[in-house]
Structure formats: C-alpha cells, structure tokens
Motif scaffolding. Sequence first.
Motif, mmCIF file in Angstrom:
data_model
loop_
_atom_site.group_PDB
_atom_site.id
_atom_site.type_symbol
_atom_site.label_atom_id
_atom_site.label_comp_id
_atom_site.label_asym_id
_atom_site.label_seq_id
_atom_site.Cartn_x
_atom_site.Cartn_y
_atom_site.Cartn_z
ATOM 1 N N ILE A 377 4.199 -0.323 5.905
ATOM 2 C CA ILE A 377 5.163 0.726 6.242
ATOM 3 C C ILE A 377 5.526 0.672 7.723
ATOM 4 C CG2 ILE A 377 5.465 3.230 6.405
ATOM 5 C CD1 ILE A 377 3.767 3.403 3.816
ATOM 6 N N GLN A 378 4.540 0.343 8.567
ATOM 7 C CA GLN A 378 4.830 0.185 9.994
ATOM 8 C C GLN A 378 5.734 -1.025 10.237
ATOM 9 O OE1 GLN A 378 1.373 0.886 12.787
ATOM 10 N NE2 GLN A 378 0.277 0.974 10.848
ATOM 11 N N LEU A 379 5.442 -2.136 9.591
ATOM 12 C CA LEU A 379 6.266 -3.332 9.765
ATOM 13 C C LEU A 379 7.705 -3.076 9.342
ATOM 14 C CD1 LEU A 379 3.817 -6.068 8.421
ATOM 15 C CD2 LEU A 379 4.583 -5.813 10.786
ATOM 16 N N ASP A 380 7.870 -2.325 8.265
ATOM 17 C CA ASP A 380 9.214 -2.043 7.750
ATOM 18 C C ASP A 380 9.858 -0.838 8.424
ATOM 19 O OD1 ASP A 380 9.030 -4.159 5.985
ATOM 20 O OD2 ASP A 380 8.237 -2.942 4.348
ATOM 21 N N ASP A 381 9.118 -0.154 9.308
ATOM 22 C CA ASP A 381 9.635 0.987 10.070
ATOM 23 C C ASP A 381 10.195 2.066 9.139
ATOM 24 O OD1 ASP A 381 10.178 2.442 12.344
ATOM 25 O OD2 ASP A 381 12.163 1.552 12.644
ATOM 26 N N LEU A 382 9.393 2.437 8.142
ATOM 27 C CA LEU A 382 9.840 3.397 7.133
ATOM 28 C C LEU A 382 9.455 4.832 7.461
ATOM 29 C CD1 LEU A 382 8.976 1.329 3.928
ATOM 30 C CD2 LEU A 382 11.201 1.576 5.043
ATOM 31 N N GLY A 383 8.575 5.036 8.435
ATOM 32 C CA GLY A 383 8.174 6.385 8.799
ATOM 33 C C GLY A 383 6.852 6.777 8.187
ATOM 34 N N VAL A 384 6.109 7.596 8.913
ATOM 35 C CA VAL A 384 4.762 7.955 8.495
ATOM 36 C C VAL A 384 4.750 8.758 7.200
ATOM 37 C CG1 VAL A 384 4.615 10.140 9.753
ATOM 38 C CG2 VAL A 384 2.547 8.752 9.449
ATOM 39 N N ASP A 385 5.878 9.375 6.838
ATOM 40 C CA ASP A 385 5.937 10.177 5.621
ATOM 41 C C ASP A 385 6.490 9.415 4.427
ATOM 42 O OD1 ASP A 385 8.510 9.915 6.583
ATOM 43 O OD2 ASP A 385 9.106 11.976 6.082
ATOM 44 N N TYR A 386 6.643 8.092 4.542
ATOM 45 C CA TYR A 386 7.288 7.342 3.459
ATOM 46 C C TYR A 386 6.536 7.467 2.132
ATOM 47 C CZ TYR A 386 9.067 3.609 0.543
ATOM 48 O OH TYR A 386 9.591 2.911 -0.511
ATOM 49 N N MET A 387 5.206 7.428 2.173
ATOM 50 C CA MET A 387 4.440 7.501 0.932
ATOM 51 C C MET A 387 4.684 8.807 0.194
ATOM 52 S SD MET A 387 0.816 5.631 1.760
ATOM 53 C CE MET A 387 0.550 6.297 3.388
ATOM 54 N N ASP A 388 4.983 9.875 0.933
ATOM 55 C CA ASP A 388 5.305 11.148 0.288
ATOM 56 C C ASP A 388 6.728 11.173 -0.243
ATOM 57 O OD1 ASP A 388 2.784 12.291 0.829
ATOM 58 O OD2 ASP A 388 3.417 12.798 2.859
ATOM 59 N N ARG A 389 7.636 10.448 0.430
ATOM 60 C CA ARG A 389 9.047 10.472 0.055
ATOM 61 C C ARG A 389 9.408 9.475 -1.040
ATOM 62 N NH1 ARG A 389 12.187 8.423 3.361
ATOM 63 N NH2 ARG A 389 10.775 7.562 4.946
ATOM 64 N N ARG A 390 8.626 8.432 -1.170
ATOM 65 C CA ARG A 390 9.048 7.295 -1.983
ATOM 66 C C ARG A 390 9.358 7.648 -3.428
ATOM 67 N NH1 ARG A 390 7.380 4.247 -6.688
ATOM 68 N NH2 ARG A 390 7.902 2.045 -6.341
ATOM 69 N N ASN A 391 8.481 8.351 -4.104
ATOM 70 C CA ASN A 391 8.732 8.661 -5.519
ATOM 71 C C ASN A 391 9.950 9.562 -5.692
ATOM 72 O OD1 ASN A 391 6.714 7.059 -6.485
ATOM 73 N ND2 ASN A 391 5.248 8.722 -6.822
ATOM 74 N N GLY A 392 10.188 10.447 -4.732
ATOM 75 C CA GLY A 392 11.393 11.271 -4.796
ATOM 76 C C GLY A 392 12.654 10.435 -4.668
ATOM 77 N N LEU A 393 12.597 9.394 -3.842
ATOM 78 C CA LEU A 393 13.738 8.492 -3.711
ATOM 79 C C LEU A 393 14.013 7.763 -5.017
ATOM 80 C CD1 LEU A 393 12.914 6.972 -0.197
ATOM 81 C CD2 LEU A 393 14.647 8.703 -0.729
ATOM 82 N N VAL A 394 12.945 7.345 -5.687
ATOM 83 C CA VAL A 394 13.126 6.684 -6.989
ATOM 84 C C VAL A 394 13.701 7.658 -8.009
ATOM 85 C CG1 VAL A 394 11.937 5.546 -8.908
ATOM 86 C CG2 VAL A 394 11.285 5.010 -6.548
ATOM 87 N N GLN A 395 13.154 8.862 -8.045
ATOM 88 C CA GLN A 395 13.615 9.851 -9.015
ATOM 89 C C GLN A 395 15.086 10.198 -8.805
ATOM 90 O OE1 GLN A 395 11.880 11.077 -11.695
ATOM 91 N NE2 GLN A 395 13.896 11.887 -12.226
ATOM 92 N N ALA A 396 15.563 10.112 -7.583
ATOM 93 C CA ALA A 396 16.935 10.505 -7.273
ATOM 94 C C ALA A 396 17.969 9.451 -7.660
ATOM 95 C CB ALA A 396 17.058 10.812 -5.779
ATOM 96 N N VAL A 397 17.535 8.260 -8.045
ATOM 97 C CA VAL A 397 18.476 7.190 -8.396
ATOM 98 C C VAL A 397 19.225 7.561 -9.674
ATOM 99 C CG1 VAL A 397 18.696 4.771 -9.094
ATOM 100 C CG2 VAL A 397 17.109 5.410 -7.262
ATOM 101 N N THR A 398 20.534 7.448 -9.643
ATOM 102 C CA THR A 398 21.379 7.794 -10.783
ATOM 103 C C THR A 398 21.898 6.539 -11.470
ATOM 104 O OG1 THR A 398 23.436 7.834 -9.513
ATOM 105 C CG2 THR A 398 22.125 9.876 -9.556
ATOM 106 N N LEU A 399 22.455 6.731 -12.651
ATOM 107 C CA LEU A 399 23.048 5.614 -13.378
ATOM 108 C C LEU A 399 24.214 5.027 -12.591
ATOM 109 C CD1 LEU A 399 22.387 4.275 -16.088
ATOM 110 C CD2 LEU A 399 24.195 5.663 -17.138
#
Length: 429
Positions: A377-399
């Motif tokens: 996550i540090q290498l990709d510069d995703l932010g310290v909260d990425y692990m909390d946000r990630r599943n919400g990002l997946v859930q938000a994907v629409t058709l």
Amino acid sequence: MNAPVQPERASHASRIQRVSTRCGVEAWLVEDYTVPLVALEFAALGGSSQDPAGKPGVSYFLSGILDEGAGPYDSAAFHERLDEFAIELRFHTDRDVFSGHLRTLAKRKDEAFDMLRLCLAEPRFDDEPMERVRHQIEAGIRHEINDPDSMASRAFFETAFPGHPYGRAVHGSLESLPTIGRDDLLDYRRRVIARDAIRIGVVGAIDAATLSAALDSIFGDLPAKAERAPVADVKPAAIGTRKVIDLDIPQSSVRFGGPGLARRDPDWIPGLVVNHILGGGVFSARLFREVREKRGLAYSVYSHLAPLQHAAMFMGGTSTKNERTAESIALIESEILGMAEHGPTADELDKAKKYLIGSYALNFDTSTKIAGQLVRIQLDDLGVDYMDRRNGLVQAVTLEDTARVAKRLLGEGKLLVTVVGRPVGLYSE
C-alpha cells in the motif's frame, strides 16, 4: 508457519501506527501480541530495472547472496546463527522492487534485527558463496531457457519491451552472469537500497518506541538518498502480433497480453472486477468456462492485471495441445473481444463483487501477509486507510462502470501472443 491474527474489531487504519525514526525512515506498525512473533517486510524501489544495461541479473544475484555471510559471520556461521535463534530471513527482487523479509520470535528480535542490519550494511560477498550462488543461478537459468512456460514469458517481455529494462530477464543470462562481480553488487546496493527509497511494514509483538530504535540500527548506515537510473514510462509494443518459438514438445505454452491499467488509475477497481470475471483464476471466469469446461482445450487458463511502475499490463496464459493451440487462442481472443464489446452480465458482476469482497480478508490472516500488505500500500501510495476503503470501492462498481472499463481495457481485443511449441497452423506474424 506464520502467526494467525485474530479477527479485527476495529478498522485497519486505526491500528496502523506510523513510526518515524531519527535516520529518516518510516514504518507502518500493527502491534499484535496474540503470539510472540514479529514480522518485518521492507521494499526498495528499483528491482531489476536498475540492473546495468549490459549486466542483467545483478539485482537477482544480490538477493541470493545477501544472507550468505555478513559482518563477523561467514556463510556457515551466519546460517548457524539464523537456525540457532529460529530467524527467517530472505531477500527477493522483481522488475520494480528489491525486498526483504524477516520473521522472528519476539524474544529474539534484537538478534534478528542485528542479522538484517549486517546483511544490508556489512555483506561479505566471500569467494566461495559467490561462486556457489552463481552456479545455483546458472542452473536455474539453464532450466528456464528450456522450460516452455519460462520461454513464453521471457519472449513476451522481450517483444513487449524491446530496448527497455522490462525486456531484460530478471534472473540475468548465461552471458551476463559470469561478468557480475563484487563491485557490481556493492554499486547496486549503494544506488538502490537507500533510506529514502525504503518502505517498511511491521506486525507483531513490538511497540513503536522499540521499533523506532531498531529501525535506526537496521537502516541507519544506508545511504540517505537512492541514485536510481531513470526508467522511461512505456507502453507494450507489438500488440496484434504473434511470435512462435519452435520447440519439439507435444503441447504449446501461450502467453498473451496488452496494455492494462496503472495501479493509481481511477478505473483500477472496476478493471479488477472485469478481469476477475474474464479470467481471474476462478472456476466461474469466462475463459475457464469456455476454454476448459466446455471444450476441454486446456487444464488451466487465466488473466491478470500487472501494474508495473513504468508500464501497465493486461496479461494471461495457457498451455494446450499443439493441434488445438490455434483454436484456443482464437477462442481467448473471441472472449476478450466479447467482454470489450458487451461487458459483464449483472449476475457475473454480483458474483465477482461477492468473491472479491469476501476473499479480501485472506490477505490479512497472518502477520507476514499483513506486513506485506502494509508495504504494498505504501509502494502504491494508496493511503493508510486503503484497507478500510477497498471493499467499499468494489461494492460501488456498477454494471455501467464495468462495461465502460471493459471497453477501455480490452479495446478491440488485439493481443501480443507468444507461443512456445509446435502449434499446428500457427506462425509468427
């Protein structure tokens, strides 16, 4: 065995401490006293892309020799000490990153940290282990140059990235290996493994103050700033062509791919979902169903996104009988084009999201895996909260998202394809 980590009650981000040190490095720490272990992962940007142009394999050689003696300990004494204190220590390199892994009992952390310090600051590179490691790498390369899967992968990168560091073999070559000497290893270590380039993740039975002091000891003697050679951003070449390498074997190994998505691209998560549906290594993937289940053309077929630091790739592979290779490639191309033109179905999207969300926790079921994720996550510069946000990002994907991104990612379905074998009716283009 890695230490199991108890189920989370708080958010991941709330448990991550950012530990800064006097020498200028920073680590992300998750304290966990469930079992008396400490896992430390670090990565330095560079990898084999920093090998000298005429000497591919320097980074890989260094990853194999760093734990073969350091400071006052020759190779035998060094490994005896690791065994005595039950310390797990190893190094690895890929095209973009040189990394290290350490796992130790908490009561032996001082000895373990000192062993890692010695590897990085005082490697010996004695003659006997140098030649032994050289012969081991040579044996591996000799195997690879006759292994169909390795040949297909190597040909793919050489064709996709001609004249670029990504086109060179990570492990080096039989020609370059004898030329790699002690000075090459020392120069690489000086240029690449520096304090400003290192990302660190630590999980286990250690507090922030103790870790800070340990990090100063481990990394404090490294150069303050890396001196990496510039690496150009690049797009894969030869898309829409095929390269066939003749080898007298009964089945052909196939690698295929094209442009992908950068890890920080806003479409990364929808792209992850699209790839999962297309060929993400599960039984429900389209390529698996069409190539294996319905037609029995291959035992395995897969695709994945490969976001390198300076290139973004969509890649995949399979192996099949020579007489059915052309049919298999045509079917793969047809499925990719169909996904590009029409996108996934609502049912496919629903199943993919459930799988990607449900399986994400498997990335955090051991201390070593968590430490590795902290570094990634540090290498990709995703932010310290990425692990909390990630599943919400997946859930938000629409058709609609998946249809748009499938078209963007897969375009007209054109691929670079490399084949090793004697595929009937298939020739280089």
